[in-house]
Enzyme design. Structure first.
Site, PDB file in Angstrom:
ATOM      1  N   HIS A  69      25.286 161.180  77.382  1.00  0.00           N
ATOM      2  CA  HIS A  69      26.427 161.526  78.243  1.00  0.00           C
ATOM      3  C   HIS A  69      27.592 162.062  77.404  1.00  0.00           C
ATOM      4  O   HIS A  69      27.829 161.600  76.283  1.00  0.00           O
ATOM      5  CB  HIS A  69      26.922 160.299  79.015  1.00  0.00           C
ATOM      6  CG  HIS A  69      25.916 159.730  79.965  1.00  0.00           C
ATOM      7  ND1 HIS A  69      24.975 158.811  79.574  1.00  0.00           N
ATOM      8  CD2 HIS A  69      25.705 159.969  81.287  1.00  0.00           C
ATOM      9  CE1 HIS A  69      24.225 158.483  80.625  1.00  0.00           C
ATOM     10  NE2 HIS A  69      24.636 159.173  81.676  1.00  0.00           N
ATOM     11  N   TYR A  80      30.658 161.441  77.970  1.00  0.00           N
ATOM     12  CA  TYR A  80      31.684 160.398  77.785  1.00  0.00           C
ATOM     13  C   TYR A  80      31.405 159.482  76.597  1.00  0.00           C
ATOM     14  O   TYR A  80      32.273 158.721  76.179  1.00  0.00           O
ATOM     15  CB  TYR A  80      31.877 159.569  79.068  1.00  0.00           C
ATOM     16  CG  TYR A  80      30.675 158.788  79.536  1.00  0.00           C
ATOM     17  CD1 TYR A  80      30.205 157.673  78.848  1.00  0.00           C
ATOM     18  CD2 TYR A  80      30.000 159.167  80.701  1.00  0.00           C
ATOM     19  CE1 TYR A  80      29.105 156.968  79.294  1.00  0.00           C
ATOM     20  CE2 TYR A  80      28.901 158.463  81.155  1.00  0.00           C
ATOM     21  CZ  TYR A  80      28.454 157.365  80.438  1.00  0.00           C
ATOM     22  OH  TYR A  80      27.367 156.672  80.874  1.00  0.00           O
ATOM     23  N   GLU A  81      30.196 159.540  76.056  1.00  0.00           N
ATOM     24  CA  GLU A  81      29.897 158.725  74.879  1.00  0.00           C
ATOM     25  C   GLU A  81      30.564 159.307  73.632  1.00  0.00           C
ATOM     26  O   GLU A  81      30.546 158.695  72.571  1.00  0.00           O
ATOM     27  CB  GLU A  81      28.380 158.641  74.668  1.00  0.00           C
ATOM     28  CG  GLU A  81      27.681 157.851  75.761  1.00  0.00           C
ATOM     29  CD  GLU A  81      26.166 157.908  75.627  1.00  0.00           C
ATOM     30  OE1 GLU A  81      25.633 157.157  74.808  1.00  0.00           O
ATOM     31  OE2 GLU A  81      25.528 158.713  76.338  1.00  0.00           O
ATOM     32  N   ALA A  90      22.538 158.620  89.146  1.00  0.00           N
ATOM     33  CA  ALA A  90      23.234 157.737  90.082  1.00  0.00           C
ATOM     34  C   ALA A  90      24.564 158.420  90.370  1.00  0.00           C
ATOM     35  O   ALA A  90      25.168 159.001  89.465  1.00  0.00           O
ATOM     36  CB  ALA A  90      23.464 156.384  89.438  1.00  0.00           C
ATOM     37  N   SER A 127      27.017 163.315  84.898  1.00  0.00           N
ATOM     38  CA  SER A 127      25.923 163.955  84.147  1.00  0.00           C
ATOM     39  C   SER A 127      25.427 165.186  84.909  1.00  0.00           C
ATOM     40  O   SER A 127      26.119 165.734  85.755  1.00  0.00           O
ATOM     41  CB  SER A 127      24.770 162.965  83.972  1.00  0.00           C
ATOM     42  OG  SER A 127      24.197 162.643  85.227  1.00  0.00           O
ATOM     43  N   ASN A 176      26.886 154.091  95.483  1.00  0.00           N
ATOM     44  CA  ASN A 176      28.124 153.495  96.026  1.00  0.00           C
ATOM     45  C   ASN A 176      28.890 154.582  96.763  1.00  0.00           C
ATOM     46  O   ASN A 176      28.666 155.773  96.518  1.00  0.00           O
ATOM     47  CB  ASN A 176      28.992 152.974  94.864  1.00  0.00           C
ATOM     48  CG  ASN A 176      29.294 154.060  93.849  1.00  0.00           C
ATOM     49  OD1 ASN A 176      28.435 154.412  93.023  1.00  0.00           O
ATOM     50  ND2 ASN A 176      30.476 154.630  93.918  1.00  0.00           N
ATOM     51  N   HIS A 236      30.028 149.203  87.500  1.00  0.00           N
ATOM     52  CA  HIS A 236      28.737 149.643  86.970  1.00  0.00           C
ATOM     53  C   HIS A 236      27.639 148.719  87.494  1.00  0.00           C
ATOM     54  O   HIS A 236      26.514 149.139  87.724  1.00  0.00           O
ATOM     55  CB  HIS A 236      28.777 149.631  85.441  1.00  0.00           C
ATOM     56  CG  HIS A 236      27.538 150.194  84.785  1.00  0.00           C
ATOM     57  ND1 HIS A 236      27.056 151.454  85.073  1.00  0.00           N
ATOM     58  CD2 HIS A 236      26.692 149.662  83.871  1.00  0.00           C
ATOM     59  CE1 HIS A 236      25.954 151.666  84.364  1.00  0.00           C
ATOM     60  NE2 HIS A 236      25.706 150.592  83.632  1.00  0.00           N
TER      61      HIS A 236
HETATM   62  N1  HPA Z   1      31.617 158.137  90.307  1.00  0.00           N
HETATM   63  C1  HPA Z   1      31.137 158.698  89.168  1.00  0.00           C
HETATM   64  N2  HPA Z   1      29.953 158.412  88.689  1.00  0.00           N
HETATM   65  C2  HPA Z   1      29.180 157.540  89.354  1.00  0.00           C
HETATM   66  C3  HPA Z   1      29.606 156.933  90.536  1.00  0.00           C
HETATM   67  C4  HPA Z   1      30.902 157.239  91.041  1.00  0.00           C
HETATM   68  O1  HPA Z   1      31.362 156.741  92.093  1.00  0.00           O
HETATM   69  N3  HPA Z   1      28.594 156.132  90.957  1.00  0.00           N
HETATM   70  C5  HPA Z   1      27.591 156.268  90.051  1.00  0.00           C
HETATM   71  N4  HPA Z   1      27.942 157.116  89.077  1.00  0.00           N
END
Ligand code: HPA
Length: 276
Positions: A84, A86-87, A114, A213, A236, A248
């Site tokens: 990623h 952000y890493e 996700a 990603s 979510n 997370h």
């Molecule tokens: N935002 C960004 N990245 C994510 C989210 C989110 O709500 N859920 C899973 N990865």
């Protein structure tokens, strides 16, 4: 030879030597999908950490290895864990694995992730087929000198997510009676989740899901002429849409809950792909 291609070729040579395998379809497994790798027959795995010059993922819940083998008759290379932005890695590092997989022979890639959902009627646990993406909030992975052997300087992105593959995924989901949403994915840098005001903005821009990603990987794959497919697991509702704070843990729990369904879809898509 350019610096990037040189690095790609040396990683590919290492993997050829270790695994001796030519994949046709590459798969990047997002959160909760890691167990999919267990479905691979005649599996050979190679840890990212042992490949000289290869970046290594540090996210909890993400492994870091390639698994090569067969799903049905389809030769696949699966990434169990991705790198990623952000890493702290450069975009060049983030997309390196895609370039290596292409160098090994992969003609197409299925990217999974996700994501937070904000599309009309989206609920946690939904699967969303990507119809397009918005990558305007992250640097392009193609910045810097262009290496023509990889692809053109100004690649067309009118159809990043292959209509043909989208149709195949839609039909497969229908066969398996798995409900499938469709929509536009927006990539942020992360690692923080969004504010409610940002989600309002992204909705107004036409996004249905948001994550950290995929879009950059899709751009890199299209640059090389690969066929691309993307599927999000909506883990979510995006910030501000539900009153619940994001975590997370919730992302992982939802991804695990629908993991079996997601895996079944992926497995059947790959089996169907063997015929096209
Ligand atoms: N935002 C960004 N990245 C994510 C989210 C989110 O709500 N859920 C899973 N990865």
């Amino acid at each position: 030879m350019g610096i990037v291609l040189d690095r790609v070729n040396s990683c590919a040579a290492y993997l050829r030597e270790k695994a001796g395998f030519r994949p046709r379809t590459a798969v990047v497994l997002g959160s909760g999908l890691g167990a999919f790798a267990e479905k691979i027959e005649q599996a050979v795995s190679v840890e990212y950490g042992e490949i000289p010059g290869f970046p290594v993922s540090t996210v909890p819940g993400h492994h870091g290895r390639f698994v090569f083998g067969l799903i049905g008759r389809e030769p696949v290379a699966v990434m169990q864990g991705r790198i990623h932005f952000y890493e702290g890695y450069s975009m060049e590092d983030v997309v390196l694995p895609l370039r290596v997989l292409h160098a090994l022979g992969a003609e197409r890639v299925i990217l999974t992730n996700a994501a937070g959902g904000m599309g009309e009627g989206f609920r946690p646990g939904d699967l969303m087929l990507l119809t397009d993406h918005i990558a305007s909030f992250v640097p392009s992975p193609l910045l810097g000198p262009n290496e023509e052997e990889l692809g053109p300087r100004f690649p067309d992105l009118s159809e990043v997510y292959s209509l043909r593959l989208r149709e195949l995924v839609r039909q497969t989901a229908e066969e398996l009676e798995i409900p499938l949403k469709q929509g536009v994915y927006l990539q942020t840098t992360g690692p923080n989740y969004e504010t409610p005001a940002e989600i309002c903005l992204y909705r107004a821009l036409g996004a249905d899901s948001v994550g950290m990603s995929t879009a950059c990987e899709a751009i890199c794959a299209r640059h090389m002429g690969m066929e691309v497919c993307g599927i999000s697991c909506i883990t979510n509702l995006a910030a501000g849409i539900s009153k619940k704070p994001l975590s997370h843990r919730e992302v992982q729990e939802t991804a695990d809950r629908v993991g079996t369904q997601f895996q079944a879809l992926l497995e059947t898509v790959l089996k169907n792909l063997a015929d096209c």
